[in-house]
Design a protein around this motif. Structure first.
Motif, PDB file in Angstrom:
ATOM      1  N   PRO A   1       0.667  -1.351  -0.155  1.00 54.91           N
ATOM      2  CA  PRO A   1      -0.030  -0.083  -0.052  1.00 54.91           C
ATOM      3  C   PRO A   1       0.749   1.278   0.162  1.00 54.91           C
ATOM      4  CG  PRO A   1       0.159  -0.944   2.046  1.00 54.91           C
ATOM      5  CD  PRO A   1       0.784  -2.158   1.211  1.00 54.91           C
ATOM      6  N   ASP A   2       0.429   2.401  -0.554  1.00 53.46           N
ATOM      7  CA  ASP A   2       1.015   3.536  -0.428  1.00 53.46           C
ATOM      8  C   ASP A   2       0.495   4.403   0.690  1.00 53.46           C
ATOM      9  OD1 ASP A   2      -1.365   4.425  -1.262  1.00 53.46           O
ATOM     10  OD2 ASP A   2      -0.811   5.067  -3.205  1.00 53.46           O
ATOM     11  N   ALA A   3      -0.199   4.229   1.351  1.00 53.64           N
ATOM     12  CA  ALA A   3      -0.652   4.686   2.679  1.00 53.64           C
ATOM     13  C   ALA A   3      -1.371   3.812   3.684  1.00 53.64           C
ATOM     14  CB  ALA A   3      -1.593   5.722   2.336  1.00 53.64           C
ATOM     15  N   VAL A   4      -1.030   3.675   4.730  1.00 48.98           N
ATOM     16  CA  VAL A   4      -1.622   2.755   5.892  1.00 48.98           C
ATOM     17  C   VAL A   4      -2.430   3.680   6.861  1.00 48.98           C
ATOM     18  CG1 VAL A   4      -1.150   1.197   7.745  1.00 48.98           C
ATOM     19  CG2 VAL A   4      -0.057   0.865   5.656  1.00 48.98           C
ATOM     20  N   LEU A   5      -3.745   3.144   7.207  1.00 48.90           N
ATOM     21  CA  LEU A   5      -4.409   3.698   8.396  1.00 48.90           C
ATOM     22  C   LEU A   5      -4.420   2.619   9.585  1.00 48.90           C
ATOM     23  CD1 LEU A   5      -6.425   5.596  10.075  1.00 48.90           C
ATOM     24  CD2 LEU A   5      -8.112   4.533   8.964  1.00 48.90           C
ATOM     25  N   ALA A   6      -3.851   3.028  10.776  1.00 46.74           N
ATOM     26  CA  ALA A   6      -3.936   2.040  11.928  1.00 46.74           C
ATOM     27  C   ALA A   6      -4.979   2.700  12.920  1.00 46.74           C
ATOM     28  CB  ALA A   6      -2.683   1.784  12.708  1.00 46.74           C
ATOM     29  N   VAL A   7      -5.672   1.663  13.333  1.00 48.28           N
ATOM     30  CA  VAL A   7      -6.882   2.054  14.158  1.00 48.28           C
ATOM     31  C   VAL A   7      -6.562   2.651  15.421  1.00 48.28           C
ATOM     32  CG1 VAL A   7      -8.716   0.753  13.018  1.00 48.28           C
ATOM     33  CG2 VAL A   7      -7.296  -0.337  15.057  1.00 48.28           C
ATOM     34  N   THR A   8      -5.334   2.745  15.956  1.00 45.60           N
ATOM     35  CA  THR A   8      -4.652   3.269  17.111  1.00 45.60           C
ATOM     36  C   THR A   8      -3.543   3.980  16.907  1.00 45.60           C
ATOM     37  OG1 THR A   8      -3.732   1.589  18.014  1.00 45.60           O
ATOM     38  CG2 THR A   8      -5.971   1.794  18.536  1.00 45.60           C
ATOM     39  N   ASP A   9      -3.043   5.123  17.666  1.00 49.92           N
ATOM     40  CA  ASP A   9      -1.803   5.540  17.559  1.00 49.92           C
ATOM     41  C   ASP A   9      -0.599   4.640  17.606  1.00 49.92           C
ATOM     42  OD1 ASP A   9      -3.050   7.777  16.582  1.00 49.92           O
ATOM     43  OD2 ASP A   9      -2.146   8.989  18.041  1.00 49.92           O
ATOM     44  N   MET A  10      -0.719   3.756  18.869  1.00 55.84           N
ATOM     45  CA  MET A  10       0.295   2.883  18.972  1.00 55.84           C
ATOM     46  C   MET A  10       0.316   1.725  18.045  1.00 55.84           C
ATOM     47  SD  MET A  10       1.285   4.035  21.938  1.00 55.84           S
ATOM     48  CE  MET A  10       2.466   2.601  22.483  1.00 55.84           C
ATOM     49  N   LEU A  11      -0.395   1.263  17.585  1.00 56.24           N
ATOM     50  CA  LEU A  11      -0.177   0.393  16.019  1.00 56.24           C
ATOM     51  C   LEU A  11       0.720   1.177  15.159  1.00 56.24           C
ATOM     52  CD1 LEU A  11      -3.705  -1.394  15.851  1.00 56.24           C
ATOM     53  CD2 LEU A  11      -1.379  -2.413  16.392  1.00 56.24           C
ATOM     54  N   ALA A  12      -0.059   2.292  14.882  1.00 59.05           N
ATOM     55  CA  ALA A  12       0.781   3.135  13.843  1.00 59.05           C
ATOM     56  C   ALA A  12       2.088   3.592  14.186  1.00 59.05           C
ATOM     57  CB  ALA A  12       0.047   4.370  13.532  1.00 59.05           C
ATOM     58  N   MET A  13       2.529   3.866  15.458  1.00 57.68           N
ATOM     59  CA  MET A  13       3.833   4.257  15.848  1.00 57.68           C
ATOM     60  C   MET A  13       4.834   3.051  15.624  1.00 57.68           C
ATOM     61  SD  MET A  13       2.969   6.248  19.117  1.00 57.68           S
ATOM     62  CE  MET A  13       4.734   6.135  19.845  1.00 57.68           C
ATOM     63  N   THR A  14       4.220   1.867  16.010  1.00 58.70           N
ATOM     64  CA  THR A  14       5.133   0.583  15.673  1.00 58.70           C
ATOM     65  C   THR A  14       5.397   0.099  14.393  1.00 58.70           C
ATOM     66  OG1 THR A  14       3.349  -0.700  16.594  1.00 58.70           O
ATOM     67  CG2 THR A  14       4.926  -0.250  18.166  1.00 58.70           C
ATOM     68  N   ILE A  15       4.359   0.327  13.726  1.00 61.25           N
ATOM     69  CA  ILE A  15       4.535   0.028  12.226  1.00 61.25           C
ATOM     70  C   ILE A  15       5.629   0.912  11.571  1.00 61.25           C
ATOM     71  CG2 ILE A  15       3.224   0.479   9.956  1.00 61.25           C
ATOM     72  CD1 ILE A  15       0.742  -0.878  11.472  1.00 61.25           C
ATOM     73  N   ILE A  16       5.460   2.389  11.829  1.00 65.85           N
ATOM     74  CA  ILE A  16       6.537   3.112  11.262  1.00 65.85           C
ATOM     75  C   ILE A  16       8.103   2.739  11.789  1.00 65.85           C
ATOM     76  CG2 ILE A  16       7.500   5.576  11.632  1.00 65.85           C
ATOM     77  CD1 ILE A  16       4.552   6.637  11.614  1.00 65.85           C
ATOM     78  N   SER A  17       7.957   2.399  13.024  1.00 68.59           N
ATOM     79  CA  SER A  17       9.310   2.003  13.545  1.00 68.59           C
ATOM     80  C   SER A  17       9.962   0.671  12.858  1.00 68.59           C
ATOM     81  CB  SER A  17       9.393   1.462  15.004  1.00 68.59           C
ATOM     82  OG  SER A  17      10.525   1.391  15.334  1.00 68.59           O
ATOM     83  N   ARG A  18       9.063  -0.238  12.476  1.00 73.45           N
ATOM     84  CA  ARG A  18       9.442  -1.287  11.583  1.00 73.45           C
ATOM     85  C   ARG A  18       9.990  -1.195  10.531  1.00 73.45           C
ATOM     86  NH1 ARG A  18      12.369  -5.100  12.706  1.00 73.45           N
ATOM     87  NH2 ARG A  18      11.670  -5.100  14.667  1.00 73.45           N
TER      88      ARG A  18
END
Length: 351
Positions: A249-266
């Motif tokens: 995907p060229d963009a991702v929405l995570a339903v919580t910020d904690m999920l989004a933050m760890t996705i970015i980190s990985r």
């Protein structure tokens, strides 16, 4: 009558009433329901309290009237800053209205939530605010049968004769995806942990609505995970990084910020650039996500306002149970745009 010294026996409610020239019930109303007493009478009683050094016996009051000057708040999980914000707003408003707030976290466990509610009921709090992720009709009915009003926050129960304070979670998902589409997203991934939780389901529904209503075609792919904890974001980040470029995907929405933050980190650890290769968006405006190497775009659910409104509704019912009419207040979310979707602003060179 002079103020008693610590060595003397403490003043009683009857001493205050005698000095102020009012009835015991008037003194009780000044202590517990001051708005019911005329200002001049209230001033006279407060002066007597000050002169005598009178301190109310809260335990004795609880035994007599079945309540204390405390209210309880049980939240889904204090690791999520939304619930911290709800508690902060509730505490500020409760203190301003003469009540203390007692907080319990269920740590995502339904049985622990029920235990907290039973404890607060036994502690004779004046009322309860519940911020759950599932309906809890038996607990709510039991509390109300014991004369304890209940307000539900961030969850719309199917059947409950209570006040509700809701955030428009469906609109939160809509705002997030509309922003990603406006940024150029055409293949959108939704990381949707715990679709069994009503707020999460509503955010996903709003995300799909934004894609349907877009003026440009958008492909939406859901990536389910088993929970909302950071570890699931880390696993999803690894999974996304392993995809071929034409599948990613060229963009991702995570339903919580904690999920989004760890996705970015990985993703960044795997050499995927955010937002150049994948834009990442959160949804709940966790304060931990505002800084860091890549500040996170998110949607605020306005937790402090939720807590404040909940206390107001609860205390209105406590003060006037016979005349109280249950209300539902819905608060709109707000979009906060940061580097994870739009990149870092280009510095203006010195003149």
């Amino acid at each position: 009558m002079r103020r008693r010294t610590p060595a003397e026996s403490p003043s009683k409610l009857s001493d205050v009433a005698r000095l102020a020239g009012v009835s015991l019930s008037t003194v009780s109303n000044v202590l517990n329901h001051p708005t019911r007493v005329a200002a001049s009478t209230r001033t006279r009683v407060e002066a007597a309290i000050s002169e005598l050094g009178f301190t109310p016996n809260r335990n004795a009051r609880a035994l007599v009237v079945g309540t204390t000057d405390s209210i309880g708040l049980v939240v889904f999980d204090l690791k999520n800053s939304l619930f911290v914000d709800i508690a902060r707003g509730a505490q500020r408003r409760a203190r301003g209205r003469g009540y203390s707030l007692q907080v319990g976290s269920s740590d995502s466990d339904v049985e622990q939530q029920a235990e907290h509610l039973r404890f607060f009921d036994a502690a004779q709090v004046s009322g309860l605010i519940l911020a759950p992720m599932h309906d809890a009709p038996e607990s709510v009915d039991r509390l109300r049968s014991h004369g304890r009003p209940v307000v539900i926050v961030n969850h719309d129960p199917a059947e409950a004769n209570v006040c509700r304070v809701l955030v428009d979670n469906e609109q939160a998902g809509f705002l997030a995806v509309r922003h990603l589409i406006e940024c150029g997203a055409r293949r959108l991934g939704i990381v949707a942990g715990r679709r069994d939780l009503q707020p999460v389901e509503l955010r996903v529904e709003g995300a799909h609505r934004a894609a349907r209503e877009s003026a440009v075609p958008v492909e939406v792919v859901e990536y389910p995970v088993d929970g909302l904890e950071p570890e699931y974001g880390d696993r999803m980040g690894s999974r996304l990084a392993a995809l071929d470029r034409d599948e990613r995907p060229d963009a991702v929405l995570a339903v919580t910020d904690m999920l989004a933050m760890t996705i970015i980190s990985r993703l960044t650890a795997q050499g995927i650039r955010v937002p150049d290769d994948i834009r990442v968006m959160g949804c709940d405006h966790n304060t931990a996500a505002w800084g860091g190497a890549i500040p996170l775009s998110s949607v605020s659910l306005r937790g402090e306002a939720l807590g404040e409104h909940a206390v107001d509704l609860l205390l209105d019912e406590i003060d006037d149970p016979a005349g109280h009419v249950h209300e539902t207040i819905t608060i709109g979310p707000s979009l906060h745009i940061r580097e994870s979707t739009v990149g870092r602003p280009t510095a203006t060179p010195p003149a």
